[in-house]
Design a protein around this motif. Structure first.
Motif, mmCIF file in Angstrom:
data_model
loop_
_atom_site.group_PDB
_atom_site.id
_atom_site.type_symbol
_atom_site.label_atom_id
_atom_site.label_comp_id
_atom_site.label_asym_id
_atom_site.label_seq_id
_atom_site.Cartn_x
_atom_site.Cartn_y
_atom_site.Cartn_z
ATOM 1 N N GLY A 163 0.803 -1.218 0.000
ATOM 2 C CA GLY A 163 0.000 0.000 0.000
ATOM 3 C C GLY A 163 0.832 1.262 0.000
ATOM 4 O O GLY A 163 0.299 2.366 -0.087
ATOM 5 N N THR A 193 1.969 3.943 -5.004
ATOM 6 C CA THR A 193 0.806 4.083 -5.881
ATOM 7 C C THR A 193 1.208 4.797 -7.164
ATOM 8 O O THR A 193 2.255 5.446 -7.238
ATOM 9 C CB THR A 193 -0.318 4.888 -5.196
ATOM 10 O OG1 THR A 193 0.190 6.179 -4.837
ATOM 11 C CG2 THR A 193 -0.828 4.184 -3.939
ATOM 12 N N SER A 244 -6.505 2.844 -2.619
ATOM 13 C CA SER A 244 -6.054 2.390 -1.301
ATOM 14 C C SER A 244 -6.429 0.923 -1.149
ATOM 15 O O SER A 244 -7.140 0.359 -1.981
ATOM 16 C CB SER A 244 -6.689 3.229 -0.184
ATOM 17 O OG SER A 244 -8.099 3.102 -0.194
#
Length: 128
Positions: free
Chosen positions: A55, A58, A71
């Motif tokens: 996570g 991105t 997310s």
């Protein structure tokens, strides 16, 4: 095998917001990087956003940067796409995809061929 199911699509007015979810089942979700793509009528499926399995990393298409946020919650085996300031040109079927990576900080980005698993898609329609 990884099974993916998208939800959250619908009709929204321009300028509005929508959150898409992608629930995963099967193999260990947190070993897969995830992505969102979309396909408008008569157009190719295009990259929207990607996220690493940790996570922490991105990436976004230029057309959605600053408006969309990807997310994930590994405890819930779910990834999300928060879409704000929606425009009529965001109208499309949105698909989530999963790709196997070997580093927690890497993802597959816009390389569609790297995604081994896809959901069935969820329609988002933005009215002007």
């Amino acid at each position: 095998q990884v099974q993916l199911v998208e939800s959250g699509g619908g009709l929204v007015q321009a300028g509005g917001s929508r959150r898409l979810s992608c629930a995963a089942s099967g193999r260990t979700f947190d070993m897969y990087a995830m992505g969102w793509f979309r396909q408008a009528p008569g157009k190719e499926r295009e990259f929207v956003a990607a996220i690493s399995w940790s996570g922490r990393t991105t990436d976004y298409a230029d057309s959605v940067k600053g408006r969309f946020t990807i997310s994930r919650d590994n405890a819930k085996n779910t990834e999300y796409l928060q879409m704000n300031s929606l425009k009529p040109e965001d109208t499309a079927v949105y698909y989530c995809g999963a790709c196997r990576t070997y580093y927690s900080g890497s993802h597959c980005g816009a390389m569609r061929s790297k995604y081994g698993y896809w959901g069935q898609g969820t329609q988002v329609t933005v009215s002007s």
